[in-house]
Design a protein around this motif. Structure first.
Motif, PDB file in Angstrom:
ATOM      1  N   LEU A  94       0.984  -1.196   0.080  1.00 44.59           N
ATOM      2  CA  LEU A  94      -0.031   0.044  -0.019  1.00 44.59           C
ATOM      3  C   LEU A  94       0.925   1.200  -0.250  1.00 44.59           C
ATOM      4  O   LEU A  94       2.021   1.341   0.735  1.00 44.59           O
ATOM      5  N   ALA A  95       0.716   2.268  -0.730  1.00 39.62           N
ATOM      6  CA  ALA A  95       1.123   3.550  -0.815  1.00 39.62           C
ATOM      7  C   ALA A  95      -0.077   4.567  -0.715  1.00 39.62           C
ATOM      8  O   ALA A  95      -1.075   4.296  -1.021  1.00 39.62           O
ATOM      9  N   VAL A  96       0.338   5.658   0.136  1.00 39.14           N
ATOM     10  CA  VAL A  96      -0.629   6.961   0.099  1.00 39.14           C
ATOM     11  C   VAL A  96      -0.200   7.949  -0.429  1.00 39.14           C
ATOM     12  O   VAL A  96       1.206   8.252  -0.417  1.00 39.14           O
ATOM     13  N   VAL A  97      -1.035   8.825  -1.173  1.00 35.47           N
ATOM     14  CA  VAL A  97      -0.407  10.041  -1.632  1.00 35.47           C
ATOM     15  C   VAL A  97      -1.481  10.986  -0.826  1.00 35.47           C
ATOM     16  O   VAL A  97      -2.915  10.987  -1.168  1.00 35.47           O
ATOM     17  N   GLY A  98      -1.002  12.086  -0.109  1.00 29.59           N
ATOM     18  CA  GLY A  98      -1.807  12.847   0.609  1.00 29.59           C
ATOM     19  C   GLY A  98      -1.485  14.311   0.340  1.00 29.59           C
ATOM     20  O   GLY A  98      -0.485  14.771  -0.307  1.00 29.59           O
ATOM     21  N   GLY A  99      -2.567  15.151   0.584  1.00 25.32           N
ATOM     22  CA  GLY A  99      -2.293  16.678   0.000  1.00 25.32           C
ATOM     23  C   GLY A  99      -3.748  17.395   0.175  1.00 25.32           C
ATOM     24  O   GLY A  99      -4.637  16.647   0.190  1.00 25.32           O
ATOM     25  N   ASP A 100      -3.631  18.608   0.407  1.00 28.03           N
ATOM     26  CA  ASP A 100      -4.790  19.455   0.494  1.00 28.03           C
ATOM     27  C   ASP A 100      -5.661  19.399  -0.969  1.00 28.03           C
ATOM     28  O   ASP A 100      -4.909  19.314  -1.956  1.00 28.03           O
TER      29      ASP A 100
ATOM     30  N   PRO B 112     -15.106  -2.500   3.401  1.00 31.94           N
ATOM     31  CA  PRO B 112     -14.259  -3.588   2.700  1.00 31.94           C
ATOM     32  C   PRO B 112     -15.013  -4.691   1.903  1.00 31.94           C
ATOM     33  O   PRO B 112     -14.460  -5.793   1.421  1.00 31.94           O
ATOM     34  N   GLU B 113     -16.464  -4.594   2.062  1.00 35.47           N
ATOM     35  CA  GLU B 113     -17.215  -5.565   1.543  1.00 35.47           C
ATOM     36  C   GLU B 113     -16.948  -6.079   0.002  1.00 35.47           C
ATOM     37  O   GLU B 113     -17.211  -7.143  -0.666  1.00 35.47           O
ATOM     38  N   ASP B 114     -16.544  -5.016  -1.018  1.00 33.01           N
ATOM     39  CA  ASP B 114     -16.284  -5.184  -2.161  1.00 33.01           C
ATOM     40  C   ASP B 114     -14.964  -5.807  -2.714  1.00 33.01           C
ATOM     41  O   ASP B 114     -14.554  -5.767  -3.823  1.00 33.01           O
ATOM     42  N   ILE B 115     -13.952  -5.804  -1.608  1.00 28.44           N
ATOM     43  CA  ILE B 115     -12.628  -6.363  -1.781  1.00 28.44           C
ATOM     44  C   ILE B 115     -12.620  -7.462  -2.742  1.00 28.44           C
ATOM     45  O   ILE B 115     -11.630  -7.495  -3.727  1.00 28.44           O
ATOM     46  N   PRO B 116     -13.403  -8.613  -2.474  1.00 29.68           N
ATOM     47  CA  PRO B 116     -13.294  -9.889  -3.313  1.00 29.68           C
ATOM     48  C   PRO B 116     -13.536  -9.625  -4.704  1.00 29.68           C
ATOM     49  O   PRO B 116     -12.767  -9.996  -5.700  1.00 29.68           O
ATOM     50  N   ARG B 117     -14.639  -8.637  -4.975  1.00 28.49           N
ATOM     51  CA  ARG B 117     -14.756  -8.279  -6.496  1.00 28.49           C
ATOM     52  C   ARG B 117     -13.457  -7.510  -6.952  1.00 28.49           C
ATOM     53  O   ARG B 117     -13.102  -7.783  -8.281  1.00 28.49           O
ATOM     54  N   ILE B 118     -12.937  -6.557  -6.239  1.00 30.37           N
ATOM     55  CA  ILE B 118     -11.782  -5.824  -6.760  1.00 30.37           C
ATOM     56  C   ILE B 118     -10.563  -6.969  -6.840  1.00 30.37           C
ATOM     57  O   ILE B 118      -9.888  -6.843  -8.070  1.00 30.37           O
TER      58      ILE B 118
ATOM     59  N   ILE C 244     -10.342   1.346  10.478  1.00 29.88           N
ATOM     60  CA  ILE C 244      -9.302   1.622   9.369  1.00 29.88           C
ATOM     61  C   ILE C 244      -8.573   0.338   9.072  1.00 29.88           C
ATOM     62  O   ILE C 244      -8.333  -0.087   7.994  1.00 29.88           O
ATOM     63  N   ARG C 245      -8.160  -0.422  10.237  1.00 29.32           N
ATOM     64  CA  ARG C 245      -7.299  -1.531   9.971  1.00 29.32           C
ATOM     65  C   ARG C 245      -8.046  -2.756   9.365  1.00 29.32           C
ATOM     66  O   ARG C 245      -7.753  -3.554   8.530  1.00 29.32           O
ATOM     67  N   ARG C 246      -9.395  -2.496   9.715  1.00 26.23           N
ATOM     68  CA  ARG C 246     -10.313  -3.717   9.121  1.00 26.23           C
ATOM     69  C   ARG C 246     -10.495  -3.639   7.592  1.00 26.23           C
ATOM     70  O   ARG C 246     -10.920  -4.542   6.866  1.00 26.23           O
ATOM     71  N   VAL C 247     -10.191  -2.461   7.069  1.00 25.50           N
ATOM     72  CA  VAL C 247     -10.262  -2.003   5.663  1.00 25.50           C
ATOM     73  C   VAL C 247      -8.892  -2.354   4.876  1.00 25.50           C
ATOM     74  O   VAL C 247      -8.988  -2.991   4.066  1.00 25.50           O
ATOM     75  N   LEU C 248      -8.091  -1.834   5.664  1.00 23.55           N
ATOM     76  CA  LEU C 248      -6.620  -1.878   4.922  1.00 23.55           C
ATOM     77  C   LEU C 248      -6.001  -3.129   5.239  1.00 23.55           C
ATOM     78  O   LEU C 248      -4.991  -3.374   4.279  1.00 23.55           O
ATOM     79  N   ALA C 249      -6.226  -3.977   6.251  1.00 21.71           N
ATOM     80  CA  ALA C 249      -5.633  -5.384   6.340  1.00 21.71           C
ATOM     81  C   ALA C 249      -5.979  -6.197   5.092  1.00 21.71           C
ATOM     82  O   ALA C 249      -4.887  -6.831   4.286  1.00 21.71           O
TER      83      ALA C 249
ATOM     84  N   ARG D 258      -3.571  -7.276   2.073  1.00 16.83           N
ATOM     85  CA  ARG D 258      -3.484  -8.941   1.794  1.00 16.83           C
ATOM     86  C   ARG D 258      -3.583  -9.030  -0.044  1.00 16.83           C
ATOM     87  O   ARG D 258      -2.884  -9.834  -0.416  1.00 16.83           O
ATOM     88  N   LEU D 259      -4.591  -8.228  -0.288  1.00 16.31           N
ATOM     89  CA  LEU D 259      -4.873  -8.310  -1.780  1.00 16.31           C
ATOM     90  C   LEU D 259      -3.553  -7.641  -2.580  1.00 16.31           C
ATOM     91  O   LEU D 259      -2.979  -8.660  -3.747  1.00 16.31           O
ATOM     92  N   ALA D 260      -2.921  -6.682  -2.381  1.00 14.25           N
ATOM     93  CA  ALA D 260      -1.826  -6.520  -2.785  1.00 14.25           C
ATOM     94  C   ALA D 260      -0.585  -7.493  -2.696  1.00 14.25           C
ATOM     95  O   ALA D 260       0.100  -7.563  -3.623  1.00 14.25           O
ATOM     96  N   GLU D 261      -0.373  -7.888  -1.360  1.00 12.55           N
ATOM     97  CA  GLU D 261       0.728  -9.167  -1.341  1.00 12.55           C
ATOM     98  C   GLU D 261       0.463 -10.171  -2.201  1.00 12.55           C
ATOM     99  O   GLU D 261       1.384 -10.457  -2.684  1.00 12.55           O
ATOM    100  N   GLU D 262      -0.739 -10.739  -2.063  1.00  6.28           N
ATOM    101  CA  GLU D 262      -0.885 -12.099  -2.867  1.00  6.28           C
ATOM    102  C   GLU D 262      -0.951 -11.862  -4.270  1.00  6.28           C
ATOM    103  O   GLU D 262      -0.697 -12.597  -4.956  1.00  6.28           O
ATOM    104  N   THR D 263      -1.482 -10.694  -4.969  1.00  6.12           N
ATOM    105  CA  THR D 263      -1.494 -10.497  -6.168  1.00  6.12           C
ATOM    106  C   THR D 263      -0.302  -9.633  -6.897  1.00  6.12           C
ATOM    107  O   THR D 263      -0.077  -9.629  -8.183  1.00  6.12           O
ATOM    108  N   GLY D 264       0.437  -8.943  -6.081  1.00  5.85           N
ATOM    109  CA  GLY D 264       1.555  -8.124  -6.803  1.00  5.85           C
ATOM    110  C   GLY D 264       1.219  -6.992  -6.952  1.00  5.85           C
ATOM    111  O   GLY D 264       1.965  -6.139  -7.469  1.00  5.85           O
TER     112      GLY D 264
END
Length: 469
Positions: free
Chosen positions: A156-162, A241-247, A280-285, A289-295
């Motif tokens: 995961l990477a974050v881009v923040g800004g006003d 996080p409901e639609d993460i399997p679809r993503i 937040i961790r319930r969404v980001l975890a 995992r999606l990122a780790e397992e798919t690259g």
């Protein structure tokens, strides 16, 4: 269970991966067949001694009659299947033993058998309160990067800004480069082109994002927008996080290398409190995992909160858990040396040195009026320095603009043509954005000089401000 056991051992050898089976709690006494039990014990002993899984030739030498299988399914499939069958075998044995106890009119013994079996199943499945893995069973690996120090692969990477700082425009430039395999700013290294997915809730693809991609030179065939979830009522906005399997399915089917979620907060369901770490961790975890397992590299865009002071990480809107979960956090902010320029700085990076901050500015184009990021040079400002200087700069610039506006309107009797004020502000070095902020803070009104269908716009200072002046 014998065929499944043989398949699991074959996968361990062929995939050269024992750590997943070890972390899943699979032990040699799970294997009913003596041949499989001995083979698994020998594999673990071999790994403990040499630090690697034995080769098929080594296994054949140890067990001449043992034949490996070629199985195409994912490695984890066999681990999960084997664990589930082992659990069912435990339950079946417990049922037989409990029936024998009941036949002997010993219900307490039957109950104790079930309690012991449940406890053993939990321990075997790694469902106890404590989960661990021996360090020697962990295969070390380097973090791979899409953009070194800024966008990690499979993380995961974050881009923040006003708002209005050009975060999305800058990311569109990066996506355009990835779509064609072009080098990143200040680099000559080209790479294979990459499919990119975009989830957006704020910008329309037709009039905003596609024009920006065209302006940045993207290969539009390598960029795909995830519009939503199909239903009888039309496309519905995805919910995390409901639609993460679809993503996940979309990422796998498309072979995408990057997924942009812009902004993250717009896709969180109504039950997620963005200021609670646990929510937040319930969404980001699962996203991690999606990122780790798919690259796939997942880039989350976030706005900043309005707090003053503190580090750049604490300016991210919502829980600090977002910055903690991300492996890289980028900040886009106004350049303290030139308010028409922007600086991309790294507020946090794991597993790599912090790369230099980069200056860019938003250049207008003829592509449907879209802007593009034009990279200028490196910057000496860190993310924390940018946050601090931006706050002090905004306060100072706003104060000067308020004093200027109050002076010119007071000298003009409380009203003056807007065009004349803007021209004088430009001569005084005050930007349009800061002038408008000063106008709002002072409560200055905009009126037509001749009514609704009259002459040019004029700005009018409230009477209370005129009297105070």
């Amino acid at each position: 269970m014998a065929d499944l056991a043989r398949a699991l051992i074959s996968k361990i050898i062929n995939e050269k991966n024992l750590s997943s089976a070890a972390s899943a709690g699979i032990r040699s006494d799970w294997f009913d067949d003596l041949e499989h039990r001995n083979a698994y014990k020998w594999i673990t002993a071999y790994f403990d001694r040499y630090g690697e899984v034995p080769t098929p030739q080594a296994l054949k030498h140890q067990y001449p009659n043992y034949e490996l299988l070629k199985v195409p399914e994912p490695y984890d499939y066999y681990i999960d299947k084997f664990r589930n069958q082992h659990k069912r075998a435990l339950a079946f044995d417990a049922l037989l033993s409990a029936n024998e106890a009941l036949d002997r009119d010993d219900p307490l013994r039957a109950l104790r058998i079930f309690e012991e079996t449940t406890h053993r199943a939990r321990m075997d499945q790694g469902d106890s309160d404590l989960s661990s893995v021996i360090a020697s069973a962990v295969q070390p690996r380097r973090v791979s990067w899409i953009w070194k120090g800024r966008i990690p692969k499979g993380k995961l990477a974050v881009v923040g800004g006003d708002a209005g700082q050009g975060k999305t425009t800058m990311v569109m430039d990066i996506i355009a480069r990835l779509s064609r395999g072009r080098a990143f700013p200040f680099s000559r290294r080209r790479r294979p082109s990459m499919k990119c997915l975009i989830m957006t809730a704020e910008d329309d693809p037709a009039d905003t994002l596609v024009p920006r991609l065209i302006a940045a030179g993207a290969d539009l065939d390598n960029v795909e927008f995830i519009i939503g979830r199909k239903s009888v009522d039309g496309d519905l906005l995805l919910s995390l996080p409901e639609d993460i399997p679809r993503i996940r399915k979309k990422v796998v089917d498309s072979g995408a290398g990057l997924l942009l979620i812009d902004p993250l907060n717009a896709f969180l369901n109504g039950r997620v409190d963005t200021y609670k770490d646990s929510d937040i961790r319930r969404v980001l975890a699962p996203l991690a995992r999606l990122a780790e397992e798919t690259g796939v590299a997942i880039v989350l865009i976030l706005h900043l909160n309005k707090s003053s002071g503190g580090s750049a990480l604490h300016r991210l809107l919502g829980s600090v858990g977002v910055g903690a979960a991300a492996r890289a956090v980028l900040l886009v902010a106004t350049n303290p040396e030139n308010e028409d320029e922007r600086v991309l700085a790294v507020a946090k990076v794991s597993n790599a040195p912090t790369p230099p901050s980069l200056v860019f500015w938003l250049e207008g184009t003829e592509h449907y009026g879209a802007a593009k990021a034009k990279w200028m040079r490196r910057s000496p400002f860190s993310a924390d320095q940018l946050v601090k200087s931006q706050r002090s700069h905004e306060d100072t610039a706003l104060g000067l603009a308020e004093k200027f506006l109050l002076d010119v309107l007071t000298k003009g009797g409380g009203r003056m043509p807007a065009n004349k004020i803007k021209a004088e502000a430009q001569s005084a070095g005050i930007s349009k954005a800061t002038l408008l902020r000063a106008k709002n803070s002072l409560g200055v009104k905009s009126l037509k000089s001749g009514g609704k269908e009259g002459g040019p716009w004029i700005w009018v200072l409230p009477k209370a401000k005129q009297n105070a002046a």
